[in-house]
Each structure stands twice: as structure tokens, then as C-alpha cells.
Design an enzyme around this catalytic site. Structure first.
Site, mmCIF file in Angstrom:
data_model
loop_
_atom_site.group_PDB
_atom_site.id
_atom_site.type_symbol
_atom_site.label_atom_id
_atom_site.label_comp_id
_atom_site.label_asym_id
_atom_site.label_seq_id
_atom_site.Cartn_x
_atom_site.Cartn_y
_atom_site.Cartn_z
ATOM 1 N N PHE A 106 45.238 29.028 34.266
ATOM 2 C CA PHE A 106 44.843 27.981 35.201
ATOM 3 C C PHE A 106 43.543 28.317 35.935
ATOM 4 O O PHE A 106 43.356 27.964 37.086
ATOM 5 C CB PHE A 106 45.978 27.685 36.202
ATOM 6 C CG PHE A 106 47.294 27.417 35.544
ATOM 7 C CD1 PHE A 106 47.506 26.252 34.822
ATOM 8 C CD2 PHE A 106 48.317 28.360 35.606
ATOM 9 C CE1 PHE A 106 48.718 26.016 34.186
ATOM 10 C CE2 PHE A 106 49.534 28.134 34.977
ATOM 11 C CZ PHE A 106 49.733 26.952 34.254
ATOM 12 N N ARG A 107 42.665 29.049 35.244
ATOM 13 C CA ARG A 107 41.357 29.457 35.771
ATOM 14 C C ARG A 107 41.460 30.352 37.002
ATOM 15 O O ARG A 107 40.515 30.473 37.788
ATOM 16 C CB ARG A 107 40.473 28.231 36.041
ATOM 17 C CG ARG A 107 40.285 27.357 34.787
ATOM 18 C CD ARG A 107 39.203 26.336 34.921
ATOM 19 N NE ARG A 107 37.879 26.916 35.068
ATOM 20 C CZ ARG A 107 37.150 27.416 34.076
ATOM 21 N NH1 ARG A 107 37.619 27.446 32.847
ATOM 22 N NH2 ARG A 107 35.950 27.900 34.310
ATOM 23 N N LEU A 108 42.595 30.991 37.179
ATOM 24 C CA LEU A 108 42.762 31.971 38.255
ATOM 25 C C LEU A 108 42.388 33.343 37.710
ATOM 26 O O LEU A 108 43.216 34.225 37.520
ATOM 27 C CB LEU A 108 44.194 31.938 38.792
ATOM 28 C CG LEU A 108 44.624 30.593 39.381
ATOM 29 C CD1 LEU A 108 46.068 30.659 39.839
ATOM 30 C CD2 LEU A 108 43.697 30.200 40.530
ATOM 31 N N HIS A 109 41.104 33.498 37.425
ATOM 32 C CA HIS A 109 40.608 34.689 36.757
ATOM 33 C C HIS A 109 40.668 35.918 37.665
ATOM 34 O O HIS A 109 40.691 35.803 38.885
ATOM 35 C CB HIS A 109 39.164 34.471 36.299
ATOM 36 C CG HIS A 109 38.949 33.184 35.579
ATOM 37 N ND1 HIS A 109 39.743 32.768 34.535
ATOM 38 C CD2 HIS A 109 38.028 32.202 35.767
ATOM 39 C CE1 HIS A 109 39.315 31.600 34.092
ATOM 40 N NE2 HIS A 109 38.284 31.227 34.833
#
Length: 196
Positions: free
Chosen positions: A174-177
Site C-alpha cells: 500500500f505504498r507504505l515503503h
């Protein structure tokens, strides 16, 4: 005290590079080198990392090339490694110094003979009238060094990027890099996590 990848970016990079060498289909050591001219005009290109240790990251080039000229005029640069197979990236920023002649000689001696001859023949970044001109230069150099050792050209050497910061990025759901940045200070390295 033994350094770990948690407190030393070079150790973390060593682990990530080893992972990339196992998973990348080709040239795990490929990187983007970003430079800027004396008046701040940026440029970037792909090349290969040829060594790294606690002193920095090493690459080699023709000293007449655009990148070499920019590194002399503005001795600051950035590197970016992107390993698609691992969904990872490493960014390095720092200052530039030339490598010692002995280091350049040692690396040049490991290159395939045809690459050594090509280094002599190329006027990197200069206009080329046509492929025949380059092939004629290669033939002339091959005749000069038909057998034995090919010496390193005086116009070919290396640079070391001495890192001031090293950032590690890994893709998250979820693009929570994941992002960690190491910054050099008087005591060594500090590290902090960044928002993605």
C-alpha cells in the site's frame, strides 16, 4: 565493537548488494551517477560500481569524458542503485576524490584485453565521424600492443564517492515503503527512519 548493518550503511549495503547479485538477472552493480557542471547543470548516466568499502564507492572512466570533467569542476555527486527483482533502492550522496594510480592500475589489469584496447581507442564523449573511425583507432591500438600487457592509458582512471548520506528504500504494501537514511557525523553515522 563489531559493526552491524543497523548502525553502518556500508555493512547494510554489502548485504543488499549480495542479495542483488543472487537475484538480478544482469549487472547487479549497475548504478546511476548524477553529476553537475560548475554552474549547476545536472546530468546522469548509468555505469558500473567497481568496488566499495568504508572509504566509499569506486568507478572508472576516461578522464576526458563529460562526467570526469564535471567531477573535477564540481566534486560532489550522487549514486542510485535500483534492484527491480528485490523492490529495493539505495541512494548515496557525497564528495568525490580521484583514486590512487596504483588502484587504477590494479583494476585496469583485471579488464578483458579488448576492453583495455577499447579504453585506449575511445575519446569518450567527443564527436565521432562514424563507426569506421572508432574501428580504425581500435586496429591501430591493437597493432601497438599485439601481445603482452596493455598499460593503463594516462587519460583513464577512477573516482571514489565518499558518502555523506546513504538512504535505503524498500517497497512496502500500500505504498507504505521502508526508508532509512544514514548521515555521517563526527562520531560516525546517525540513522533515522523517514516517511515513505
Amino acid at each position: 565493537m563489531t559493526k552491524t548493518h543497523d548502525d553502518d550503511p556500508i555493512e547494510r549495503f554489502r548485504v543488499w548488494m549480495a542479495d542483488a547479485e543472487r537475484t538480478e538477472p544482469r549487472d547487479a552493480n549497475a548504478m546511476t551517477l548524477a553529476t553537475a557542471s560548475a554552474d549547476g547543470v545536472p546530468s546522469a548516466r548509468m555505469l558500473l560500481l567497481k568496488g566499495f568499502d568504508e572509504r566509499g564507492f569506486v568507478f572508472f572512466t576516461n578522464l576526458g569524458s563529460r562526467k570526469a570533467q564535471e567531477l573535477r569542476d564540481n566534486p560532489r555527486a550522487a549514486l542510485c542503485f535500483h534492484w527491480k527483482s528485490l523492490n529495493r533502492q539505495v541512494r548515496v550522496e557525497g564528495t568525490i576524490e580521484p583514486v590512487e594510480d596504483a588502484e587504477a592500475d590494479a583494476y585496469f589489469a583485471t579488464r578483458p584485453r579488448v576492453s583495455q584496447l577499447g579504453a585506449w581507442a575511445s575519446k569518450q564523449s567527443q564527436p565521432l565521424k562514424g563507426r569506421f573511425e572508432l574501428e580504425a583507432r581500435v586496429a591501430k591500438i591493437t597493432a601497438r600492443y599485439p601481445l603482452g600487457t596493455v598499460p593503463r592509458p594516462p587519460f583513464w582512471s577512477g573516482f571514489r564517492l565518499i558518502p555523506r548520506s546513504v538512504e535505503f528504500w524498500e517497497e512496502g504494501a500500500f505504498r507504505l515503503h521502508m526508508r532509512f537514511i544514514y548521515r555521517r557525523n563526527d562520531e560516525g553515522w546517525s540513522v533515522e527512519e523517514l516517511y515513505p
